[in-house]
Design a protein around this motif. Structure first.
Motif: not given
Length: 221
Positions: A106-114
């Motif tokens: 994942a890219d931490l600028t647009q993470s998949p986490f809730r």
């Protein structure tokens, strides 16, 4: 500086990932000492987070697993994330514990986490490589996915550090300073603007190292 070329895509090949790993496995005694010192600071900050079995911790970017061996002294569930598959492949041995929940690219600028998913988000060896607008995006994302705490490292730009960098360049022509060091005032303004308050901050080694680590808590105000 180019975020895409120098940071986002810089370690997405096996050679660069292996070179990154070697710096704290086979690097100079000074490099290994400062990394050891940083780990001790992180350990103390993690204790302050009082992580429990039901909590989740995110290590992002996890790189080649530098922090992996200190995270599992806590009972929480650990998630590791990086944009580089090559880096995560080299990190696998550092996360072989029963409470490890897996790797996520994942890219931490647009993470998949809730939102509010992790009790603590650990961000190391990243902020000193980012231009201002990307740094702010990441701070915003970390604030969103953190339920309570974040531990983030920065590289300080100060008059003393500028003198040190000048001396190092004279001694060692190949020395490469952090590409995006910033002043403590700028660091703390960006943290506040992102909704964090500073609980603790600790220099790795004053004057001799520009690295410092922050323990942050989401501001409830």
């Amino acid at each position: 500086m180019s975020y895409e070329e120098q940071t986002k895509n810089a370690y997405r090949n096996k050679e660069k990932a292996a070179a990154y790993l070697s710096q704290y496995v086979e690097g100079t005694k000074w490099a290994r000492f400062t990394m050891w010192k940083q780990k001790r600071i992180i350990e103390n900050f993690l204790k302050a987070c009082e992580l429990q079995e039901e909590d989740f911790l995110l290590d992002a970017p996890c790189g080649t697993g530098y922090a992996g061996n200190i995270l599992f002294s806590h009972p929480c569930k650990v998630v590791a994330s990086d944009i580089s598959l090559e880096m995560m492949e080299l990190a696998e041995e550092e996360y072989e514990k029963s409470n490890f929940q897996g790797f996520y690219q994942a890219d931490l600028t647009q993470s998949p986490f809730r939102e509010d998913y992790f009790k603590c988000v650990l961000v190391l060896a990243l902020m000193h490589r980012l231009p201002s607008q990307i740094r702010k995006l990441i701070l915003s994302e970390v604030h969103k996915i953190s339920k309570e705490y974040a531990i983030i490292s920065f590289s300080e730009n100060s008059f003393i550090q500028q003198i040190k960098q000048s001396l190092l360049l004279k001694i060692k022509k190949s020395h490469v300073p952090a590409p995006a060091s910033i002043s403590i005032d700028t660091i703390e303004k960006e943290l506040k603007d992102s909704g964090f308050k500073v609980i603790k901050k600790k220099n790795i080694l004053k004057f001799f190292s520009a690295k410092l680590v922050y323990l942050l808590k989401k501001d409830s105000e």
